[in-house]
Design an enzyme around this catalytic site. Structure first.
Site, mmCIF file in Angstrom:
data_model
loop_
_atom_site.group_PDB
_atom_site.id
_atom_site.type_symbol
_atom_site.label_atom_id
_atom_site.label_comp_id
_atom_site.label_asym_id
_atom_site.label_seq_id
_atom_site.Cartn_x
_atom_site.Cartn_y
_atom_site.Cartn_z
ATOM 1 N N ALA A 1 46.838 67.393 73.193
ATOM 2 C CA ALA A 1 47.334 68.371 74.161
ATOM 3 C C ALA A 1 48.846 68.460 74.068
ATOM 4 C CB ALA A 1 46.920 67.983 75.583
ATOM 5 N N GLU B 1 34.927 67.255 69.259
ATOM 6 C CA GLU B 1 34.141 68.096 70.159
ATOM 7 C C GLU B 1 35.101 69.039 70.871
ATOM 8 O OE1 GLU B 1 32.680 64.882 72.332
ATOM 9 O OE2 GLU B 1 31.164 64.453 70.828
ATOM 10 N N ASN C 1 37.217 77.433 74.237
ATOM 11 C CA ASN C 1 38.592 77.113 73.815
ATOM 12 C C ASN C 1 38.862 77.738 72.448
ATOM 13 O OD1 ASN C 1 41.115 76.053 73.423
ATOM 14 N ND2 ASN C 1 40.561 73.952 73.978
ATOM 15 N N TYR D 1 41.123 74.494 64.393
ATOM 16 C CA TYR D 1 40.308 73.524 63.640
ATOM 17 C C TYR D 1 39.630 74.197 62.436
ATOM 18 C CZ TYR D 1 40.944 70.777 67.896
ATOM 19 O OH TYR D 1 41.485 70.109 68.953
HETATM 20 C C1 LIG Z 1 45.135 73.337 71.032
HETATM 21 C C2 LIG Z 1 46.587 72.945 70.851
HETATM 22 C C3 LIG Z 1 46.722 71.437 70.640
HETATM 23 C C4 LIG Z 1 47.101 73.691 69.597
HETATM 24 O O1 LIG Z 1 48.452 73.384 69.407
HETATM 25 P P1 LIG Z 1 49.548 74.555 69.279
HETATM 26 O O2 LIG Z 1 50.826 73.903 68.893
HETATM 27 O O3 LIG Z 1 49.547 75.376 70.523
HETATM 28 O O4 LIG Z 1 48.955 75.439 68.095
HETATM 29 P P2 LIG Z 1 49.800 75.965 66.853
HETATM 30 O O5 LIG Z 1 51.028 76.678 67.335
HETATM 31 O O6 LIG Z 1 49.972 74.855 65.872
HETATM 32 O O7 LIG Z 1 48.825 77.066 66.270
HETATM 33 C C5 LIG Z 1 47.709 76.726 65.509
HETATM 34 C C6 LIG Z 1 46.736 77.889 65.511
HETATM 35 O O8 LIG Z 1 46.323 78.119 66.868
HETATM 36 C C7 LIG Z 1 46.211 79.504 67.116
HETATM 37 N N1 LIG Z 1 47.190 79.885 68.143
HETATM 38 C C8 LIG Z 1 48.369 79.309 68.431
HETATM 39 N N2 LIG Z 1 48.985 79.923 69.453
HETATM 40 C C9 LIG Z 1 48.148 80.892 69.854
HETATM 41 C C10 LIG Z 1 48.198 81.864 70.899
HETATM 42 N N3 LIG Z 1 49.256 81.967 71.739
HETATM 43 N N4 LIG Z 1 47.139 82.675 71.045
HETATM 44 C C11 LIG Z 1 46.083 82.599 70.211
HETATM 45 N N5 LIG Z 1 45.987 81.700 69.197
HETATM 46 C C12 LIG Z 1 47.005 80.865 69.027
HETATM 47 C C13 LIG Z 1 46.452 80.166 65.833
HETATM 48 O O9 LIG Z 1 45.183 80.266 65.174
HETATM 49 C C14 LIG Z 1 47.315 79.216 65.060
HETATM 50 O O10 LIG Z 1 47.132 79.409 63.711
HETATM 51 P P3 LIG Z 1 48.271 80.108 62.786
HETATM 52 O O11 LIG Z 1 49.083 78.963 62.258
HETATM 53 O O12 LIG Z 1 47.483 80.784 61.734
HETATM 54 O O13 LIG Z 1 49.074 81.032 63.658
HETATM 55 C C15 LIG Z 1 47.470 73.365 72.081
HETATM 56 O O14 LIG Z 1 47.432 74.769 72.223
HETATM 57 C C16 LIG Z 1 47.036 72.717 73.387
HETATM 58 O O15 LIG Z 1 47.536 71.671 73.756
HETATM 59 N N6 LIG Z 1 46.113 73.348 74.125
HETATM 60 C C17 LIG Z 1 45.634 72.822 75.412
HETATM 61 C C18 LIG Z 1 44.793 71.564 75.227
HETATM 62 C C19 LIG Z 1 43.632 71.800 74.283
HETATM 63 O O16 LIG Z 1 42.923 72.790 74.373
HETATM 64 N N7 LIG Z 1 43.420 70.826 73.368
HETATM 65 C C20 LIG Z 1 42.337 70.869 72.385
HETATM 66 C C21 LIG Z 1 41.105 70.328 72.976
HETATM 67 S S1 LIG Z 1 39.801 70.230 71.777
#
Ligand SMILES: CC(C)(COP(=O)(O)OP(=O)(O)OC[C@H]1O[C@@H](n2cnc3c(N)ncnc32)[C@H](O)[C@@H]1OP(=O)(O)O)[C@@H](O)C(=O)NCCC(=O)NCCS
Length: 157
Positions: free
Chosen positions: A76, A109, A114, A121
């Site tokens: 996260a 999982e 989400n 992934y």
């Molecule tokens: C899921 C999470 C860890 C991803 O990390 P992040 O730093 O936000 O993601 P990134 O910026 O590295 O982006 C990775 C991919 O996510 C998607 N993405 C990122 N920002 C996005 C946005 N604002 N809207 C839609 N998709 C998005 C894109 O597919 C991106 O791929 P790309 O490199 O082709 O653009 C983060 O968003 C998070 O903490 N979310 C809340 C907690 C959570 O859901 N954890 C996962 C539980 S399984």
């Protein structure tokens, strides 16, 4: 790409972890679960990483490595640090570390709702490998868990 650093999480990080968790999930981990991860979890192969951006804690990634299997338990980022490429890079680092640690498969999982995490992934080479019915608590009833798996190259260091 936003520069970030990784270090070991410690019990001092608990308040910030609980805060980020509450900002990211409606039904997140409790402080006790995090504390267990950081103490007894280590004996069970838990790797607990703190993610910092500009010297501030931005998030965490926790995975378990046992024998040739790795499992992502939690990742996260603070909402203010999401969407800047950090999550993708850190998950890639976990895949690399798991391979170096002898894992040949990485499991996780995720809630089917989400979409952002699932897209991330799948982009990293995970494939859908199953569904656990009614796995997560939800606002109404329960939500399934999607199981994703990625085969890893065993990396010899
Ligand atoms: C899921 C999470 C860890 C991803 O990390 P992040 O730093 O936000 O993601 P990134 O910026 O590295 O982006 C990775 C991919 O996510 C998607 N993405 C990122 N920002 C996005 C946005 N604002 N809207 C839609 N998709 C998005 C894109 O597919 C991106 O791929 P790309 O490199 O082709 O653009 C983060 O968003 C998070 O903490 N979310 C809340 C907690 C959570 O859901 N954890 C996962 C539980 S399984």
């Amino acid at each position: 790409m936003t520069p970030y650093t990784l270090s070991e999480l410690t019990l001092d990080d608990l308040p910030q972890m609980v805060l980020i968790e509450s900002l990211c999930y409606d039904f997140g981990w409790s402080e006790k679960i995090f504390a267990d991860c950081l103490t007894t979890g280590r004996e069970m192969g838990y790797r607990c990483w703190k993610i910092e951006v500009a010297q501030e804690m931005a998030g965490y990634l926790i995975f378990q490595l046992v024998s040739d299997e790795a499992t992502l338990l939690n990742v996260a980022l603070h909402p203010g640090q999401q969407g800047k490429g950090v999550g993708k890079m850190v998950v890639e680092e976990a895949l690399r570390a798991a391979g170096e640690g002898g894992a040949t498969r990485f499991y996780l999982e995720v809630r089917p709702s989400n979409r952002r995490a699932i897209d991330l992934y799948l982009a990293l080479g995970f494939v859908k490998s199953g569904l656990r019915r009614d796995y997560y608590p939800a606002a109404v009833g329960r939500e399934d868990a999607l199981l994703l798996t990625k085969p890893l190259e065993k990396i010899s260091t």
